[in-house]
Design a protein around this motif. Structure first.
Motif, PDB file in Angstrom:
ATOM      1  N   LEU A  20      -2.876   9.104  -6.550  1.00 52.62           N
ATOM      2  CA  LEU A  20      -2.449   9.588  -5.235  1.00 52.62           C
ATOM      3  C   LEU A  20      -2.494  11.119  -5.124  1.00 52.62           C
ATOM      4  O   LEU A  20      -2.868  11.664  -4.080  1.00 52.62           O
ATOM      5  CB  LEU A  20      -1.027   9.110  -4.935  1.00 52.62           C
ATOM      6  CG  LEU A  20      -0.854   7.615  -4.615  1.00 52.62           C
ATOM      7  CD1 LEU A  20       0.619   7.269  -4.509  1.00 52.62           C
ATOM      8  CD2 LEU A  20      -1.579   7.239  -3.326  1.00 52.62           C
ATOM      9  N   ARG A  55      -4.516   9.906   0.609  1.00 51.82           N
ATOM     10  CA  ARG A  55      -4.972   8.894  -0.348  1.00 51.82           C
ATOM     11  C   ARG A  55      -4.054   7.677  -0.330  1.00 51.82           C
ATOM     12  O   ARG A  55      -2.839   7.815  -0.160  1.00 51.82           O
ATOM     13  CB  ARG A  55      -5.006   9.473  -1.767  1.00 51.82           C
ATOM     14  CG  ARG A  55      -5.999  10.600  -1.965  1.00 51.82           C
ATOM     15  CD  ARG A  55      -5.938  11.089  -3.403  1.00 51.82           C
ATOM     16  NE  ARG A  55      -6.800  12.236  -3.630  1.00 51.82           N
ATOM     17  CZ  ARG A  55      -6.888  12.889  -4.786  1.00 51.82           C
ATOM     18  NH1 ARG A  55      -6.141  12.489  -5.819  1.00 51.82           N
ATOM     19  NH2 ARG A  55      -7.689  13.915  -4.913  1.00 51.82           N
ATOM     20  N   THR A  56      -4.642   6.497  -0.511  1.00 52.97           N
ATOM     21  CA  THR A  56      -3.865   5.259  -0.549  1.00 52.97           C
ATOM     22  C   THR A  56      -4.241   4.440  -1.775  1.00 52.97           C
ATOM     23  O   THR A  56      -5.334   4.601  -2.334  1.00 52.97           O
ATOM     24  CB  THR A  56      -4.107   4.401   0.705  1.00 52.97           C
ATOM     25  OG1 THR A  56      -5.484   4.013   0.756  1.00 52.97           O
ATOM     26  CG2 THR A  56      -3.734   5.148   1.972  1.00 52.97           C
ATOM     27  N   LYS A  72      -3.020   0.390  -3.884  1.00 52.48           N
ATOM     28  CA  LYS A  72      -2.158  -0.780  -3.978  1.00 52.48           C
ATOM     29  C   LYS A  72      -1.238  -0.653  -5.190  1.00 52.48           C
ATOM     30  O   LYS A  72      -1.688  -0.334  -6.291  1.00 52.48           O
ATOM     31  CB  LYS A  72      -2.990  -2.058  -4.101  1.00 52.48           C
ATOM     32  CG  LYS A  72      -3.840  -2.379  -2.877  1.00 52.48           C
ATOM     33  CD  LYS A  72      -2.969  -2.827  -1.710  1.00 52.48           C
ATOM     34  CE  LYS A  72      -3.823  -3.258  -0.515  1.00 52.48           C
ATOM     35  NZ  LYS A  72      -2.999  -3.688   0.629  1.00 52.48           N
ATOM     36  N   THR A  75       0.845  -1.201   0.000  1.00 52.57           N
ATOM     37  CA  THR A  75       0.000   0.000   0.000  1.00 52.57           C
ATOM     38  C   THR A  75       0.876   1.245   0.000  1.00 52.57           C
ATOM     39  O   THR A  75       1.744   1.401   0.858  1.00 52.57           O
ATOM     40  CB  THR A  75      -0.919   0.026   1.231  1.00 52.57           C
ATOM     41  OG1 THR A  75      -1.772  -1.123   1.218  1.00 52.57           O
ATOM     42  CG2 THR A  75      -1.788   1.281   1.223  1.00 52.57           C
ATOM     43  N   LYS A  84       0.917   5.475   0.134  1.00 49.72           N
ATOM     44  CA  LYS A  84       0.066   6.508   0.711  1.00 49.72           C
ATOM     45  C   LYS A  84       0.665   7.891   0.506  1.00 49.72           C
ATOM     46  O   LYS A  84       1.880   8.078   0.614  1.00 49.72           O
ATOM     47  CB  LYS A  84      -0.117   6.237   2.212  1.00 49.72           C
ATOM     48  CG  LYS A  84      -0.976   7.265   2.937  1.00 49.72           C
ATOM     49  CD  LYS A  84      -1.078   6.937   4.416  1.00 49.72           C
ATOM     50  CE  LYS A  84      -1.905   7.985   5.155  1.00 49.72           C
ATOM     51  NZ  LYS A  84      -2.000   7.672   6.607  1.00 49.72           N
ATOM     52  N   ASP A  85      -0.206   8.837   0.199  1.00 54.00           N
ATOM     53  CA  ASP A  85       0.188  10.238   0.171  1.00 54.00           C
ATOM     54  C   ASP A  85       0.056  10.765   1.598  1.00 54.00           C
ATOM     55  O   ASP A  85      -1.069  10.925   2.107  1.00 54.00           O
ATOM     56  CB  ASP A  85      -0.720  11.016  -0.780  1.00 54.00           C
ATOM     57  CG  ASP A  85      -0.474  12.525  -0.727  1.00 54.00           C
ATOM     58  OD1 ASP A  85       0.562  12.934  -0.160  1.00 54.00           O
ATOM     59  OD2 ASP A  85      -1.325  13.279  -1.245  1.00 54.00           O
TER      60      ASP A  85
END
Length: 339
Positions: free
Chosen positions: A130, A89-90, A92, A81, A83-84
């Motif tokens: 993202l 925001r996340t 895959k 995962t 992430k920002d």
């Protein structure tokens, strides 16, 4: 009896099939043009996979021998995962780790130095998901609890993030070696022997060759039929018209020969040392088949995915163009009529 409709017959015979052939042919050309170039020989490592410490020693030795930058080690760390950390925001993505010259993995990778432990390369789709933009140079992305800075965005078909992992236990399963244009396989094998590595060459570029050959055959079919038509008309004609068809045949033949000579090039690896060596071709085909089998047996990098998808699509377009061309020729021969 109902009269034949010459306009409808002309549209079907002289317009529909040729247009379909041209559309498929130019689509195939477009996808051939989109097949990325691979600057290095890809090797799938086996047996005792090297970890980071061993790879660093190999790269240092290459630097001492003034051959630095000619090797890249890669390993797919699986689905994780990303992430920002600012926007939250996340998504895959597949995480890959590289050691060495990352541009050998993909020539479009720029600005990702071998000493950069805080940077990463991200694909275009992931950047949009993202951050909502592809202008993300310097933005942070959180991976496995650690923040990396985006050094570049590459338009891969896969959702991929590349980093330079600090984990010294990670074993690298792929090797990309810059072997120049000549004797690529021999140079790659020498590299493996020099450092006690085991592996098999994986070559997806053979797919590109197959696709380009398939697309190339479409105009060859056209020129062949045109020459046959010219020869037939020359037999039926008389006097000045016969001489005119002779000139047309010569022009068509010379034009086709020039186009083939300019457009088609036989790779040096496919030219035998002795033309009397008839076992060369079967051996060569066997080697290329083995490379393709290895290619299809491993997880692909972003560039290899593009190569497979674009080559397959180009080949499919060429097959469709050939099918429509054959239908057009057969319909014309049968003197198709619409009642």
């Amino acid at each position: 009896m109902k009269k034949k409709n010459p306009i409808l017959r002309f549209i079907i015979l002289e317009c529909t099939f040729p247009v379909l052939v041209l559309l498929c042919f130019f689509a195939g050309l477009r996808f051939c043009g989109n097949i990325p170039e691979q600057n290095a020989v890809s090797v799938v490592l086996s047996d005792d996979l090297p970890e980071k410490n061993r790879i660093q020693k190999i790269l240092e030795t290459e630097e001492e021998n003034e051959q630095g930058g000619n090797a890249c080690f890669f390993h797919n760390l699986g689905l994780i995962t990303a992430k920002d950390p600012v926007g939250g925001r996340t998504m895959k993505v597949f995480l890959g780790s590289v050691l060495g010259n990352a541009s050998l993995l993909d020539p479009r990778i720029r600005g990702f130095s071998e000493e950069d432990r805080d940077g990463c390369i991200i694909d275009r789709k992931s950047a949009l998901a993202l951050y909502g933009s592809t202008d993300v140079m310097g933005r942070e992305v959180e991976i496995l609890g650690r923040c990396f800075f985006v050094r570049g965005v590459v338009n891969w078909m896969q959702r991929v993030v590349l980093i330079r992992s600090d984990d010294r236990q990670t074993k690298y399963s792929r090797l990309f070696v810059d072997c120049g244009r000549d004797k690529q396989e021999e140079t790659a094998e020498n590299f493996l022997l020099r450092y006690g590595l085991g592996g098999r060459i994986s070559d997806g570029q053979a797919l590109k060759t197959l696709a380009e050959t398939a697309v190339f055959l479409i105009p060859v079919m056209f020129w062949s039929d045109l020459l046959i038509l010219t020869k037939r008309q020359k037999k039926l004609a008389a006097g000045k018209r016969k001489e005119l068809w002779k000139v047309c045949g010569a022009v068509f033949f010379l034009t086709a020969g020039y186009w083939i000579a300019r457009s088609f090039r036989i790779p040096a690896a496919w030219i035998p040392g002795k033309w009397s060596d008839f076992s060369f071709w079967s051996k060569r085909i066997g080697e290329e088949t083995e490379k393709l089998l290895v290619f299809f047996s491993v997880s692909w990098t972003g560039l290899e995915t593009e190569t497979a998808v674009c080559s397959g699509t180009a080949f499919f377009c060429a097959a469709l163009a050939g099918m429509f061309y054959a239908m057009w020729v057969n319909v014309r021969k049968m003197n198709f009529s619409i009642g």
